[in-house]
Design a protein around this motif. Structure first.
Motif, PDB file in Angstrom:
ATOM      1  N   ASN A 169     -41.505  23.827  16.701  1.00 13.42           N
ATOM      2  CA  ASN A 169     -42.728  23.133  16.277  1.00 13.42           C
ATOM      3  C   ASN A 169     -42.478  22.396  14.963  1.00 13.42           C
ATOM      4  O   ASN A 169     -42.287  23.040  13.923  1.00 13.42           O
ATOM      5  CB  ASN A 169     -43.881  24.133  16.087  1.00 13.42           C
ATOM      6  CG  ASN A 169     -44.194  24.909  17.352  1.00 13.42           C
ATOM      7  OD1 ASN A 169     -44.253  24.335  18.440  1.00 13.42           O
ATOM      8  ND2 ASN A 169     -44.376  26.212  17.221  1.00 13.42           N
ATOM      9  N   GLU A 170     -42.468  21.073  15.003  1.00 13.56           N
ATOM     10  CA  GLU A 170     -42.261  20.297  13.790  1.00 13.56           C
ATOM     11  C   GLU A 170     -43.567  20.142  13.005  1.00 13.56           C
ATOM     12  O   GLU A 170     -44.659  20.165  13.582  1.00 13.56           O
ATOM     13  CB  GLU A 170     -41.732  18.891  14.115  1.00 13.56           C
ATOM     14  CG  GLU A 170     -40.417  18.866  14.856  1.00 13.56           C
ATOM     15  CD  GLU A 170     -40.575  18.886  16.356  1.00 13.56           C
ATOM     16  OE1 GLU A 170     -39.552  19.039  17.068  1.00 13.56           O
ATOM     17  OE2 GLU A 170     -41.719  18.731  16.823  1.00 13.56           O
ATOM     18  N   MET A 171     -43.444  19.966  11.706  1.00 16.45           N
ATOM     19  CA  MET A 171     -44.588  19.524  10.922  1.00 16.45           C
ATOM     20  C   MET A 171     -44.840  18.061  11.274  1.00 16.45           C
ATOM     21  O   MET A 171     -43.921  17.250  11.246  1.00 16.45           O
ATOM     22  CB  MET A 171     -44.330  19.666   9.421  1.00 16.45           C
ATOM     23  CG  MET A 171     -45.512  19.228   8.556  1.00 16.45           C
ATOM     24  SD  MET A 171     -45.102  18.911   6.809  1.00 16.45           S
ATOM     25  CE  MET A 171     -44.536  20.513   6.290  1.00 16.45           C
ATOM     26  N   VAL A 172     -46.056  17.718  11.616  1.00 16.87           N
ATOM     27  CA  VAL A 172     -46.411  16.355  11.980  1.00 16.87           C
ATOM     28  C   VAL A 172     -47.315  15.778  10.893  1.00 16.87           C
ATOM     29  O   VAL A 172     -48.317  16.398  10.523  1.00 16.87           O
ATOM     30  CB  VAL A 172     -47.123  16.302  13.347  1.00 16.87           C
ATOM     31  CG1 VAL A 172     -47.489  14.867  13.715  1.00 16.87           C
ATOM     32  CG2 VAL A 172     -46.233  16.910  14.429  1.00 16.87           C
ATOM     33  N   VAL A 173     -46.959  14.595  10.384  1.00 15.08           N
ATOM     34  CA  VAL A 173     -47.755  13.947   9.348  1.00 15.08           C
ATOM     35  C   VAL A 173     -47.856  12.464   9.660  1.00 15.08           C
ATOM     36  O   VAL A 173     -46.974  11.895  10.313  1.00 15.08           O
ATOM     37  CB  VAL A 173     -47.140  14.147   7.940  1.00 15.08           C
ATOM     38  CG1 VAL A 173     -47.078  15.626   7.581  1.00 15.08           C
ATOM     39  CG2 VAL A 173     -45.765  13.524   7.850  1.00 15.08           C
ATOM     40  N   PRO A 174     -48.911  11.808   9.198  1.00 17.93           N
ATOM     41  CA  PRO A 174     -49.043  10.364   9.428  1.00 17.93           C
ATOM     42  C   PRO A 174     -48.229   9.556   8.422  1.00 17.93           C
ATOM     43  O   PRO A 174     -48.021   9.983   7.281  1.00 17.93           O
ATOM     44  CB  PRO A 174     -50.545  10.120   9.253  1.00 17.93           C
ATOM     45  CG  PRO A 174     -51.011  11.218   8.359  1.00 17.93           C
ATOM     46  CD  PRO A 174     -50.130  12.409   8.635  1.00 17.93           C
ATOM     47  N   VAL A 175     -47.774   8.396   8.841  1.00 16.82           N
ATOM     48  CA  VAL A 175     -46.985   7.531   7.977  1.00 16.82           C
ATOM     49  C   VAL A 175     -47.879   6.909   6.901  1.00 16.82           C
ATOM     50  O   VAL A 175     -49.092   6.760   7.084  1.00 16.82           O
ATOM     51  CB  VAL A 175     -46.299   6.429   8.829  1.00 16.82           C
ATOM     52  CG1 VAL A 175     -47.330   5.443   9.375  1.00 16.82           C
ATOM     53  CG2 VAL A 175     -45.220   5.719   8.043  1.00 16.82           C
ATOM     54  N   ASN A 176     -47.282   6.583   5.749  1.00 17.02           N
ATOM     55  CA  ASN A 176     -47.986   5.943   4.631  1.00 17.02           C
ATOM     56  C   ASN A 176     -49.197   6.743   4.172  1.00 17.02           C
ATOM     57  O   ASN A 176     -50.228   6.174   3.788  1.00 17.02           O
ATOM     58  CB  ASN A 176     -48.420   4.516   5.016  1.00 17.02           C
ATOM     59  CG  ASN A 176     -47.231   3.597   5.240  1.00 17.02           C
ATOM     60  OD1 ASN A 176     -46.242   3.663   4.524  1.00 17.02           O
ATOM     61  ND2 ASN A 176     -47.321   2.740   6.248  1.00 17.02           N
ATOM     62  N   THR A 177     -49.073   8.049   4.212  1.00 22.52           N
ATOM     63  CA  THR A 177     -50.148   8.949   3.778  1.00 22.52           C
ATOM     64  C   THR A 177     -49.606   9.933   2.748  1.00 22.52           C
ATOM     65  O   THR A 177     -48.569  10.561   2.978  1.00 22.52           O
ATOM     66  CB  THR A 177     -50.730   9.721   4.974  1.00 22.52           C
ATOM     67  OG1 THR A 177     -51.283   8.800   5.916  1.00 22.52           O
ATOM     68  CG2 THR A 177     -51.823  10.676   4.522  1.00 22.52           C
ATOM     69  N   THR A 178     -50.294  10.066   1.639  1.00 23.25           N
ATOM     70  CA  THR A 178     -49.873  11.014   0.616  1.00 23.25           C
ATOM     71  C   THR A 178     -50.212  12.431   1.069  1.00 23.25           C
ATOM     72  O   THR A 178     -51.380  12.744   1.330  1.00 23.25           O
ATOM     73  CB  THR A 178     -50.560  10.723  -0.730  1.00 23.25           C
ATOM     74  OG1 THR A 178     -50.237   9.396  -1.141  1.00 23.25           O
ATOM     75  CG2 THR A 178     -50.086  11.702  -1.800  1.00 23.25           C
ATOM     76  N   VAL A 179     -49.183  13.259   1.175  1.00 19.83           N
ATOM     77  CA  VAL A 179     -49.341  14.635   1.664  1.00 19.83           C
ATOM     78  C   VAL A 179     -49.087  15.601   0.503  1.00 19.83           C
ATOM     79  O   VAL A 179     -48.015  15.578  -0.106  1.00 19.83           O
ATOM     80  CB  VAL A 179     -48.365  14.931   2.810  1.00 19.83           C
ATOM     81  CG1 VAL A 179     -48.534  16.382   3.286  1.00 19.83           C
ATOM     82  CG2 VAL A 179     -48.575  13.963   3.962  1.00 19.83           C
ATOM     83  N   ARG A 180     -50.084  16.409   0.183  1.00 23.44           N
ATOM     84  CA  ARG A 180     -49.893  17.473  -0.798  1.00 23.44           C
ATOM     85  C   ARG A 180     -49.263  18.667  -0.085  1.00 23.44           C
ATOM     86  O   ARG A 180     -49.761  19.127   0.938  1.00 23.44           O
ATOM     87  CB  ARG A 180     -51.221  17.887  -1.429  1.00 23.44           C
ATOM     88  CG  ARG A 180     -51.057  19.054  -2.420  1.00 23.44           C
ATOM     89  CD  ARG A 180     -52.377  19.701  -2.747  1.00 23.44           C
ATOM     90  NE  ARG A 180     -53.197  18.859  -3.608  1.00 23.44           N
ATOM     91  CZ  ARG A 180     -54.431  18.477  -3.316  1.00 23.44           C
ATOM     92  NH1 ARG A 180     -54.973  18.821  -2.148  1.00 23.44           N
ATOM     93  NH2 ARG A 180     -55.127  17.731  -4.159  1.00 23.44           N
ATOM     94  N   LEU A 181     -48.173  19.187  -0.640  1.00 25.00           N
ATOM     95  CA  LEU A 181     -47.463  20.298  -0.022  1.00 25.00           C
ATOM     96  C   LEU A 181     -47.525  21.505  -0.942  1.00 25.00           C
ATOM     97  O   LEU A 181     -47.039  21.468  -2.083  1.00 25.00           O
ATOM     98  CB  LEU A 181     -46.006  19.906   0.238  1.00 25.00           C
ATOM     99  CG  LEU A 181     -45.169  20.857   1.086  1.00 25.00           C
ATOM    100  CD1 LEU A 181     -45.709  20.931   2.515  1.00 25.00           C
ATOM    101  CD2 LEU A 181     -43.712  20.409   1.104  1.00 25.00           C
ATOM    102  N   LEU A 182     -48.151  22.571  -0.467  1.00 23.75           N
ATOM    103  CA  LEU A 182     -48.216  23.831  -1.199  1.00 23.75           C
ATOM    104  C   LEU A 182     -47.136  24.743  -0.649  1.00 23.75           C
ATOM    105  O   LEU A 182     -47.128  25.045   0.545  1.00 23.75           O
ATOM    106  CB  LEU A 182     -49.597  24.467  -1.045  1.00 23.75           C
ATOM    107  CG  LEU A 182     -50.789  23.593  -1.435  1.00 23.75           C
ATOM    108  CD1 LEU A 182     -52.100  24.330  -1.179  1.00 23.75           C
ATOM    109  CD2 LEU A 182     -50.700  23.175  -2.896  1.00 23.75           C
TER     110      LEU A 182
END
Length: 281
Positions: A169-182
């Motif tokens: 299961n990969e982490m899925v994120v949208p492109v050109n979006t700032t993602v806060r990672l805890l």
């Protein structure tokens, strides 16, 4: 040209991953990583001449002032000009290194307002992800993909899903979006490292460390735990799939109820779009 563009788009499915005998950084997929790559090349313009200069100077001193050539050693103990040069020179060099270094640090610690927050927890020896978004948060574990499970997961392409780096299961994120990672740990100290994004953050038990990234290219990106955390340290990879906003929204809406189905639908949609781009030239 259209066919070439389509083929390049098809290859973006595995945008960045470690390569055999790799001596450089992975291709940058964020503005921060582009700055890191620039700074690394910039510092080489100082490191290489200094190294060569010191090597030549040492060789000259060993030959010119060896005992056989100087049976009576010099009693010189002070030289004002030399002392000024070897004091001012390094100070000037350090200033040329410090200014862009501080600019890079400022950029790393000055994120845009995050639109998505993901909590990554390091376990012995896998990662757990929790999306803190929406009314029904999505959470799942990400474990190293075994060869026997490739067919069932639809991940038989070893270029896109390389051995010892692919996960179930990969982490899925949208492109050109700032993602806060805890980032935190559940047992021992781990470290979340994604080279293509310029991200590396320790996962410490009982502590939540915060970092961020903004991927500007779609594709599959791979990293690994970079903190020696036990016997299976080498078997807890990190995989992040960067997709379009529409693809992410569809995946997220389905992931809370049917995670395997959400991944299959995402893969099918990407494959369909890829084939349309190639066929359309």
């Amino acid at each position: 040209m259209g066919v070439l563009s389509g083929l390049l788009g098809a290859g973006s499915a595995y945008a960045a991953q470690p390569e055999p005998w790799q001596m450089t950084f992975q291709p940058a997929a964020s503005a921060i990583m582009e700055q890191i790559v620039w700074f690394e090349r910039y510092t080489l313009w100082f490191i290489i001449p200094i190294t060569l200069f010191v090597m030549v100077l040492l060789a000259w001193v060993m030959i010119r002032y060896r005992a056989s050539a100087n049976p009576v050693p010099s009693k010189t103990s002070h030289n004002t000009a030399v002392e000024i040069v070897w004091t001012v020179g390094p100070v000037v060099i350090l200033l040329f290194l410090a200014i862009p270094s501080f600019q890079l640090l400022t950029a790393q610690y000055s994120p845009e307002e995050p639109k998505l927050t993901v909590k990554a927890t390091g376990y012995q020896w896998y990662w757990g992800y929790e999306y803190q978004a929406g009314d029904a948060p999505v959470s799942f574990d990400s474990v190293l993909l075994k060869d026997a499970d490739r067919a069932a997961a639809g991940k038989e392409d070893r270029k896109a899903y390389p051995r010892l780096l692919a996960v179930d299961n990969e982490m899925v994120v949208p492109v050109n979006t700032t993602v806060r990672l805890l980032v935190t740990g559940a047992d021992v100290i781990h470290s979340f490292s994604m080279p293509a994004f310029g991200v590396k953050m320790d996962a410490v038990t009982g502590r939540s460390n915060e970092t961020w990234f903004k991927a500007d290219k779609e594709g599959m990106y791979y990293g690994q735990c970079s903190q020696i955390c036990g016997k299976d340290h080498a078997y807890m990879p990190i995989a992040i799939h960067v997709v379009s906003q529409a693809q992410y929204d569809t995946w997220f809406a389905a992931a809370g109820k049917d995670l395997p189905g959400a991944y299959k639908a995402l893969t099918a949609k990407i494959d369909t779009d890829k084939n349309v781009n190639v066929a359309g030239n």
